[in-house]
Design an enzyme around this catalytic site. Structure first.
Site, PDB file in Angstrom:
ATOM      1  N   HIS A 142       0.881  -1.170   0.000  1.00 40.08           N
ATOM      2  CA  HIS A 142       0.000   0.000   0.000  1.00 40.08           C
ATOM      3  C   HIS A 142       0.919   1.220   0.000  1.00 40.08           C
ATOM      4  O   HIS A 142       1.974   1.192   0.647  1.00 40.08           O
ATOM      5  CB  HIS A 142      -0.840   0.122   1.280  1.00 40.08           C
ATOM      6  CG  HIS A 142      -1.774  -0.991   1.583  1.00 40.08           C
ATOM      7  ND1 HIS A 142      -1.386  -2.134   2.238  1.00 40.08           N
ATOM      8  CD2 HIS A 142      -3.098  -1.131   1.362  1.00 40.08           C
ATOM      9  CE1 HIS A 142      -2.431  -2.924   2.399  1.00 40.08           C
ATOM     10  NE2 HIS A 142      -3.495  -2.343   1.874  1.00 40.08           N
TER      11      HIS A 142
ATOM     12  N   ASP B 136       2.316   2.115   3.374  1.00 46.55           N
ATOM     13  CA  ASP B 136       3.206   1.119   3.998  1.00 46.55           C
ATOM     14  C   ASP B 136       4.658   1.515   3.842  1.00 46.55           C
ATOM     15  O   ASP B 136       5.506   1.175   4.667  1.00 46.55           O
ATOM     16  CB  ASP B 136       3.088  -0.253   3.302  1.00 46.55           C
ATOM     17  CG  ASP B 136       1.728  -0.885   3.402  1.00 46.55           C
ATOM     18  OD1 ASP B 136       0.935  -0.461   4.258  1.00 46.55           O
ATOM     19  OD2 ASP B 136       1.457  -1.821   2.619  1.00 46.55           O
TER      20      ASP B 136
HETATM   21  C1  XLS Z   1      -7.803  -6.730   4.345  1.00 45.84           C
HETATM   22  C2  XLS Z   1      -7.288  -6.900   2.991  1.00 45.84           C
HETATM   23  C3  XLS Z   1      -6.138  -5.985   2.612  1.00 45.84           C
HETATM   24  C4  XLS Z   1      -5.961  -5.938   1.122  1.00 45.84           C
HETATM   25  C5  XLS Z   1      -5.142  -4.817   0.602  1.00 45.84           C
HETATM   26  O1  XLS Z   1      -8.545  -7.544   4.856  1.00 45.84           O
HETATM   27  O2  XLS Z   1      -6.967  -8.239   2.791  1.00 45.84           O
HETATM   28  O3  XLS Z   1      -4.977  -6.373   3.257  1.00 45.84           O
HETATM   29  O4  XLS Z   1      -5.402  -7.125   0.647  1.00 45.84           O
HETATM   30  O5  XLS Z   1      -5.674  -3.583   0.923  1.00 45.84           O
END
Ligand code: XLS
Ligand code: NI
Ligand code: NI
Length: 438
Positions: free
Chosen positions: A101, A104
């Protein structure tokens, strides 16, 4: 090298008799499976957020990991340090891809200007690291659920100013993904839903989401990004209800906004189970609807009703999912991202390696099992034979759109026979799967 993993040697394939826990027993990246190397078939990715951002906090307590790269001050130096750590980890583990992200990776930002500048800074740095290590980006995404501004949603927010901030994040995360050569771009609808229907205009919010997604697709074409866009279905958590509930719902949504040929899905097993489906159900549903994309591998806890994001370890489930992935033509732009985190008591960096090594071995075994199931495709042959009636006679005529209801009714009346029930052979087929799990 970052210095944090110096006691961990690069993970090697040693075969299933190796007693060294930090070696691959099954993941032999060059091994040919159905005409491609294991590495190319699986396209394994390590995610940023669970490994390099989360410090072990939960709703009842603070971080347990004490990892220096989390940094007390989240400035550009800390962001660079985190990048060094992440790429050192990828290099030792041997995963070809990573996922992230925007927030991140970058220094903490409050204003739109800071966001854009800090992201640009770290994208330059990541690009350099990708060049020196050969690691590739599977997909990028924007985090539009952690910051308090998004408490009532991003594009579905009652306030369009918040949607504009979301547009800023998506624009720049998509452009960063394009620049870094990403194979895909993911939108998970974290808070695109409601906490209570009492204060929510459901139709208005879905129109906002549909419009926002259309704008994202238009921007993808405008900048010439050739990768895929995937929605990641999840029924709830953090909101009570998310609009991207499951694969079937997402398809209906895409159809309603004319996006079914532009957007696919990123399926997560723990989200499937929260929606009351099996993992393989979601994979096969995406195949059937023509929107297969990528997988966020993980597992839930059968006794807990939330997204525990544990590393996958169920060989039967993974084999079956892999069978349907391969039946759907295997990964194209998509791949196997581990959207999974170690438990908060697993506080050593060694635990990050145990988790990923085990999960990569699991996928390798599942891939080989699934390939064997496809070579002698008992399940596929059974299904073909079960539906054979539809390729001839009245069955064919109906499917070609050449029979009316009255014509079919007359045909039945003329034959004047009640069709004999035929066994579905479920237990036999379950035995076939059990035998394939090796
Ligand atoms: C949350 C999601 C998230 C997505 C990316 O439950 O899995 O981690 O994969 O935003
Ligand atoms: Ni996910
Ligand atoms: Ni998830």
């Amino acid at each position: 090298m970052s210095g944090y993993f110096d006691h961990i040697d690069p993970i090697k394939f040693e075969g299933k008799d190796s007693e060294n826990p930090l070696t691959f027993k099954y993941y032999d990246k060059g091994k040919n499976v159905l005409g491609k190397s294991m590495e190319e078939q699986l396209r394994i990715a390590v995610c940023y957020w669970h490994n390099f951002c989360w410090d072990g906090f939960d709703v009842f307590g603070g971080g347990t990991f004490n990892r220096p790269w989390h940094g007390a001050v989240n400035d550009r130096k800390a962001a660079e340090m985190k990048t060094d750590v992440a790429f050192d980890f990828f290099t030792r583990l041997g995963n070809p891809f990573f996922t992230f992200h925007d927030v991140d990776t970058m220094a903490a930002s409050e204003t739109p200007r800071e966001h854009v500048d800090n992201l640009a800074h770290i994208v330059d740095y990541i690009e350099g690291k990708m060049g020196s290590t050969g690691k590739k980006l599977l997909w990028g995404t924007a985090n539009m659920f952690s910051h308090p501004r998004y408490m009532s949603g991003a594009s579905t927010n009652p306030n369009p100013e918040v949607a504009a901030f979301a547009a800023l994040q998506v624009r720049h995360a998509l452009e960063a993904t394009h620049r870094l050569g990403g194979a895909g771009y993911v939108l998970w609808g974290g808070r695109e839903g409601y906490d209570t229907i009492l204060n929510t205009k459901v139709g208005q919010e879905m129109d906002q989401l549909g419009r926002f997604l259309t704008m994202t697709v238009e921007h993808k074409h405008k900048i010439g990004f050739k990768g895929d866009i995937w929605i990641e279905p999840k029924p709830h958590e953090p909101t009570k209800h998310q609009y991207d509930r499951d694969v079937g719902t997402v398809y209906g949504f895409l159809k309603a906004y004319g996006l079914e040929n532009e957007v696919g899905v990123n399926i997560e097993p723990n989200h499937a189970t929260l929606a009351g489906h099996s993992f393989e159900h979601e994979v096969e549903m995406a195949n059937a609807l023509g929107i297969s994309g990528s997988i966020d591998f993980n597992r839930g806890d059968p006794q807990n009703g939330w997204d525990t994001d544990q590393f996958p370890n169920d060989l039967r489930e993974t084999t079956l999912a892999m069978y349907y992935i391969l039946k759907g033509g295997g990964f194209k732009n998509g791949g196997s991202n581990f959207d999974a985190k170690v438990r908060r008591q697993s506080r050593d960096v060694d635990d990050l390696f145990y988790a990923h090594v085990g999960a990569m071995d699991l996928l390798a075994r599942a891939l080989e099992n699934a390939a064997a199931m496809i070579k002698k495709d008992t399940l596929g042959d059974f299904r073909e034979q079960r539906y054979a009636g539809w390729s001839t006679g009245m069955g064919r005529k109906m499917m070609d759109g050449k029979a009316s209801l009255a014509e079919m009714a007359d045909y039945c009346l003329e034959k004047n026979e009640s069709p004999a029930p035929v066994s579905g052979r479920q237990e036999y087929l379950e035995n076939v799967v059990t035998q394939a799990v090796k």
